[in-house]
Design a protein around this motif. Structure first.
Motif, PDB file in Angstrom:
ATOM      1  N   PHE A 134      14.675   0.171  38.761  1.00 17.43           N
ATOM      2  CA  PHE A 134      14.441  -0.653  37.577  1.00 17.43           C
ATOM      3  C   PHE A 134      15.627  -0.679  36.615  1.00 17.43           C
ATOM      4  O   PHE A 134      15.659  -1.521  35.718  1.00 17.43           O
ATOM      5  CB  PHE A 134      13.175  -0.171  36.865  1.00 17.43           C
ATOM      6  N   ARG A 135      16.574   0.202  36.815  1.00 15.11           N
ATOM      7  CA  ARG A 135      17.778   0.155  35.984  1.00 15.11           C
ATOM      8  C   ARG A 135      18.559  -1.129  36.229  1.00 15.11           C
ATOM      9  O   ARG A 135      19.251  -1.628  35.331  1.00 15.11           O
ATOM     10  CB  ARG A 135      18.648   1.371  36.270  1.00 15.11           C
TER      11      ARG A 135
ATOM     12  N   MET B 135      17.260  -4.046  36.905  1.00 13.37           N
ATOM     13  CA  MET B 135      16.466  -5.239  36.607  1.00 13.37           C
ATOM     14  C   MET B 135      17.213  -6.212  35.705  1.00 13.37           C
ATOM     15  O   MET B 135      17.136  -7.429  35.871  1.00 13.37           O
ATOM     16  CB  MET B 135      15.151  -4.824  35.951  1.00 13.37           C
ATOM     17  N   GLU B 136      17.939  -5.653  34.749  1.00 14.48           N
ATOM     18  CA  GLU B 136      18.702  -6.496  33.828  1.00 14.48           C
ATOM     19  C   GLU B 136      19.686  -7.378  34.583  1.00 14.48           C
ATOM     20  O   GLU B 136      19.797  -8.585  34.319  1.00 14.48           O
ATOM     21  CB  GLU B 136      19.437  -5.609  32.819  1.00 14.48           C
TER      22      GLU B 136
ATOM     23  N   THR C 262       9.610   2.235  34.522  1.00 16.06           N
ATOM     24  CA  THR C 262       9.140   0.922  34.955  1.00 16.06           C
ATOM     25  C   THR C 262       9.024  -0.021  33.769  1.00 16.06           C
ATOM     26  O   THR C 262       9.437  -1.189  33.850  1.00 16.06           O
ATOM     27  CB  THR C 262       7.776   1.046  35.653  1.00 16.06           C
TER      28      THR C 262
ATOM     29  N   GLY D 114      12.518  -1.133  32.588  1.00 14.88           N
ATOM     30  CA  GLY D 114      13.084  -2.137  33.486  1.00 14.88           C
ATOM     31  C   GLY D 114      12.361  -3.461  33.382  1.00 14.88           C
ATOM     32  O   GLY D 114      12.993  -4.527  33.344  1.00 14.88           O
TER      33      GLY D 114
ATOM     34  N   ARG E  40      18.621  -2.307  29.342  1.00 16.67           N
ATOM     35  CA  ARG E  40      19.219  -1.073  29.857  1.00 16.67           C
ATOM     36  C   ARG E  40      19.510  -0.067  28.756  1.00 16.67           C
ATOM     37  O   ARG E  40      19.486   1.149  28.984  1.00 16.67           O
ATOM     38  CB  ARG E  40      20.491  -1.409  30.634  1.00 16.67           C
TER      39      ARG E  40
ATOM     40  N   TYR F 270      17.242   2.991  28.166  1.00 16.36           N
ATOM     41  CA  TYR F 270      17.331   4.220  28.955  1.00 16.36           C
ATOM     42  C   TYR F 270      18.059   5.319  28.182  1.00 16.36           C
ATOM     43  O   TYR F 270      17.796   6.501  28.395  1.00 16.36           O
ATOM     44  CB  TYR F 270      18.044   3.952  30.285  1.00 16.36           C
TER      45      TYR F 270
END
Length: 266
Positions: free
Chosen positions: A84-85, A87-88, A165, A168, A178, A181
């Motif tokens: 999911f990191r 996803m961006e 999750t 992301g 991001r 995080y």
């Protein structure tokens, strides 16, 4: 559903084979990760042994706390962080659109096509440290204690996977997520220490807004019979409920983000 379940081993198998294409690099990564955490834990051990205790926790109790923290994190993150990191980037480049039209549940595809075996070094170190710590602390094992230990470990891992999750998934709506995080890992670092050493506002945040207090310090404190700030006698039950509650919130958030996703073109 049965078709999706049958596809999971194939997705995992394909990803693992790609990682084993360069076994030397993979083993070196595992070793470097274990060494990095080992050095950090050694520094903490020296500090605790120098002053005797840290917030009322001895080194053996701290070792159990640290190993529980690392094992729960590695288990949860292996199902969520690397997946999911990115996803961006997937949203920005439009590759997310291609995944959404695949004949398989989107979350299942993302998680199991990128199951991160890179956390093996974390897990080996955590189990080794935990095995030693459990021989040093005053903990009487029983069937209920064992079940509680395993249940809270799974609950803590679920919290990590749920938060990652949600971070992301936020990229589906905000495009940029991001940076969140960094906030996660800020609180994650605090969660490796006993909550009693922090001021009230941080303690409150660690069991509410960013519930990473349930990642280690609360369940381990319950196991060792220590008083848990703010939760008191309800801490044991709270540990068991925190994971399922965060999973439920993550599912709702994931579905909301998918419904509001407008594609790479906005």
């Amino acid at each position: 559903m049965s078709r999706t379940i049958r596809l999971v081993p194939q997705l995992v198998g394909m990803f693992v084979r790609t990682k084993f294409e360069y076994p030397g690099a993979m083993l070196l990564a595992w070793f470097s990760q274990a060494t990095s955490y080992g050095a950090m834990y050694t520094a903490i051990a020296l500090i605790v042994q120098r002053f005797g205790v840290l917030g009322g926790w001895t080194w053996s109790e701290m070792a159990l706390l640290l190993s529980f923290h690392l094992l729960a994190y590695a288990t949860g993150a292996s199902f969520s962080f690397t997946q999911f990191r990115v996803m961006e980037d997937m949203v920005r480049l439009g590759t997310m659109d291609a995944i959404l039209v695949k004949p398989i549940n989107t979350w299942v595809y993302l998680v199991f096509s990128g199951l991160n075996i890179g956390y093996t070094g974390h897990i080996i170190l955590a189990i080794g440290l935990m095995s030693w710590a459990l021989t040093q602390v005053d903990l009487v094992w029983s069937i209920s204690t064992t079940l509680y230990f395993l249940a809270t470990l799974l609950s803590a891992a679920a919290i990590v996977a749920s938060l990652m999750t949600m971070i992301g998934a936020s990229a589906l709506v905000w495009v940029r997520s991001r940076h969140l995080y960094s906030i996660f890992f800020g609180f994650w670092e605090l969660a490796r220490y006993p909550m009693v050493i922090f001021p009230f506002p941080i303690q409150l945040m660690l069991i509410t807004i960013v519930p990473l207090g349930f990642l280690s310090t609360v369940p381990v404190a319950v196991l060792l019979g220590k008083t848990v700030p703010l939760l008191g006698d309800s801490a044991g039950l709270a540990c068991l409920l925190a994971g399922p509650l965060m999973v439920t919130i993550a599912i709702i958030h994931w579905r909301w983000c998918l419904r509001n996703y407008q594609g790479a073109g906005g």
